[in-house]
Design a protein around this motif. Sequence first.
Motif, short mmCIF file in Angstrom:
data_model
loop_
_atom_site.label_atom_id
_atom_site.label_comp_id
_atom_site.label_asym_id
_atom_site.label_seq_id
_atom_site.Cartn_x
_atom_site.Cartn_y
_atom_site.Cartn_z
N ASP A 1 0.83 -1.20 0.00
CA ASP A 1 0.00 0.00 0.00
C ASP A 1 0.87 1.26 0.00
O ASP A 1 1.80 1.38 0.80
CB ASP A 1 -0.91 -0.01 1.23
CG ASP A 1 -1.93 1.11 1.20
OD1 ASP A 1 -2.44 1.40 0.11
OD2 ASP A 1 -2.18 1.71 2.27
N GLY A 2 0.57 2.18 -0.90
CA GLY A 2 1.34 3.41 -1.02
C GLY A 2 2.49 3.32 -1.99
O GLY A 2 3.01 4.35 -2.44
N GLU A 3 2.92 2.09 -2.34
CA GLU A 3 4.01 1.92 -3.30
C GLU A 3 3.52 1.40 -4.64
O GLU A 3 4.06 1.76 -5.69
CB GLU A 3 5.05 0.95 -2.74
CG GLU A 3 5.78 1.44 -1.51
CD GLU A 3 6.80 0.44 -1.03
OE1 GLU A 3 7.95 0.51 -1.51
OE2 GLU A 3 6.46 -0.43 -0.21
N LEU A 4 2.52 0.53 -4.60
CA LEU A 4 1.96 -0.05 -5.82
C LEU A 4 0.45 0.11 -5.83
O LEU A 4 -0.21 -0.03 -4.80
CB LEU A 4 2.29 -1.54 -5.92
CG LEU A 4 3.72 -1.97 -6.24
CD1 LEU A 4 3.81 -3.48 -6.22
CD2 LEU A 4 4.16 -1.42 -7.58
N ARG A 5 -0.09 0.38 -7.00
CA ARG A 5 -1.53 0.30 -7.20
C ARG A 5 -1.85 -1.16 -7.49
O ARG A 5 -1.26 -1.77 -8.38
CB ARG A 5 -1.93 1.21 -8.37
CG ARG A 5 -3.39 1.21 -8.71
CD ARG A 5 -3.69 2.28 -9.74
NE ARG A 5 -2.79 2.21 -10.88
CZ ARG A 5 -2.72 3.15 -11.83
NH1 ARG A 5 -3.48 4.22 -11.76
NH2 ARG A 5 -1.89 3.01 -12.84
N TYR A 6 -2.77 -1.73 -6.76
CA TYR A 6 -3.03 -3.18 -6.81
C TYR A 6 -4.38 -3.44 -7.43
O TYR A 6 -5.40 -2.93 -6.96
CB TYR A 6 -2.98 -3.74 -5.39
CG TYR A 6 -2.92 -5.25 -5.28
CD1 TYR A 6 -1.70 -5.91 -5.22
CD2 TYR A 6 -4.08 -6.00 -5.22
CE1 TYR A 6 -1.64 -7.30 -5.10
CE2 TYR A 6 -4.03 -7.38 -5.10
CZ TYR A 6 -2.81 -8.02 -5.04
OH TYR A 6 -2.75 -9.39 -4.92
N GLN A 7 -4.41 -4.23 -8.51
CA GLN A 7 -5.66 -4.55 -9.20
C GLN A 7 -5.80 -6.06 -9.32
O GLN A 7 -5.05 -6.70 -10.06
CB GLN A 7 -5.67 -3.91 -10.59
CG GLN A 7 -6.90 -4.24 -11.43
CD GLN A 7 -8.15 -3.69 -10.80
OE1 GLN A 7 -8.30 -2.48 -10.65
NE2 GLN A 7 -9.07 -4.57 -10.43
#
Length: 481
Positions: free
Chosen positions: A387-393
């Motif tokens: 969280d905060g480093e990668l956008r997760y989909q």
Amino acid sequence: MTRGHVFVVHGDLTQLACDDVVVPTDARGEVSASWHRLVPPGRAPWGEGIWPVDTGSGSPQAASWYATTVHDVLDAVAADQQARPPRRGRSRHLTALPLVGAGRGAAGSRRGDVIAAVLEVLETHADEGHDVALVLRSGRDHAAAQHVRRGRTRHGLSPAEEATAEDLAARARVNELALFLGAGVSVSAGLPSWAMLLDELARRAAIPAAEAAELRTLPAQDAATLIERTLDEPLEDALAAVLSTHRHGLSHALLAALPMWEAATTNYDDLFERALGAVGRAPAVLPFEPARADRPYLLKLHGDLARRRNVVLTRDHYLRFQGAQGALAGVVQGLLMTRHVLFAGFSLADENFLHLADEVRRVREDDRVVGTALALVDEPLRRRMWDGELRYQAFAERPADRARTDEVVAGAARRMEIFLDLVAHHATDDASFLLDERYQHLLTPAERAFTGAVTQLRDVPPGSLAGRRVEALLHELGMRP
């Protein structure tokens, strides 16, 4: 059944993994040499899943004639598919076809009309619940087809997914996007996911079911170590047997269409290389080949089965990687520092990747999101870690019942394909059809006015600086000699 989907793909249909293929023929049922990979000369009858369609035998026909021909053959394919499950573990059958009529059908001079008419038929076919891919070898045809789709195509994605796809496409257009591919991408070609790969290797090693179940409780590297000790063949040979396939998946083709120059992967197969080669962008494969400015590169972090070299799977392999492969890790770290990295089908659990990402984290002083992770199945704890480093989909929730894993993964892989189709659609900014008269009927009145004005630039004297710039512009917009 929910709505199907129309995929528009830039690539070579003879190399795409799908359930059924529509192949153009003349009135005698013969095909041109470009189709011999699927239909060798003299073969009778044709193989299962290959559907011949007479494209007019060289006689010009109206675009509606080709559309009707496509409609009829797709109806026949759909009826036949009801009696058999999808191939390669797909959640839904995939039928692929070329631009029917553009070759022997003699509709090449009206390619734009045929593209528009055929796409309309394909959308109707999708409304009936079927997935279909229009595979276009010509970059100009592909650009024109994407132009037709603008404002019309339906993907069935959430608003958040659509926004993410548009953002990734915008980054790709300005060369800000790099790729990192994991095993989840190759699921669309029928290859196993990372967890399934170890299960397949355990079966090949004839490990009893009870022991194989216990292996799943171990870290993957340790499970692979025990499997290697049990195999009666080299690990590389076992991997090659499990990962054997001659056709790349739909996800590979959609990713290969993106205007990117830098990619890395932990996959052992060569499917992404094939997909890039099919669109004339064969990559330099690092560290086995030198990088070149005129083509993209693909860094293979965990080795290459085609070369039987540098495979990283067991605990010993991982320890050696950390000690001897710093240069490879540095390439990935450079991407994390300078690009927005699209992680496709990669679980973010690989120990080598976690180690090099941690080193980047220690030196970074900015708070930007370094990439977007596309996961087949959601892992909430892993998502929170990044969280905060990668956008997760993620494209599916993890099933409570392990017996449904294959079904859920297959459905998630299809949804990721639809997402990537939207990314490729928005990332396509090729305008090479605008000044080509074969596509003129696709243009709006404003676009026709623009092309008319630009065409007047042909009168600029050649040879001068202005003349060379104008010549390059006209070529980029598709003016033919």
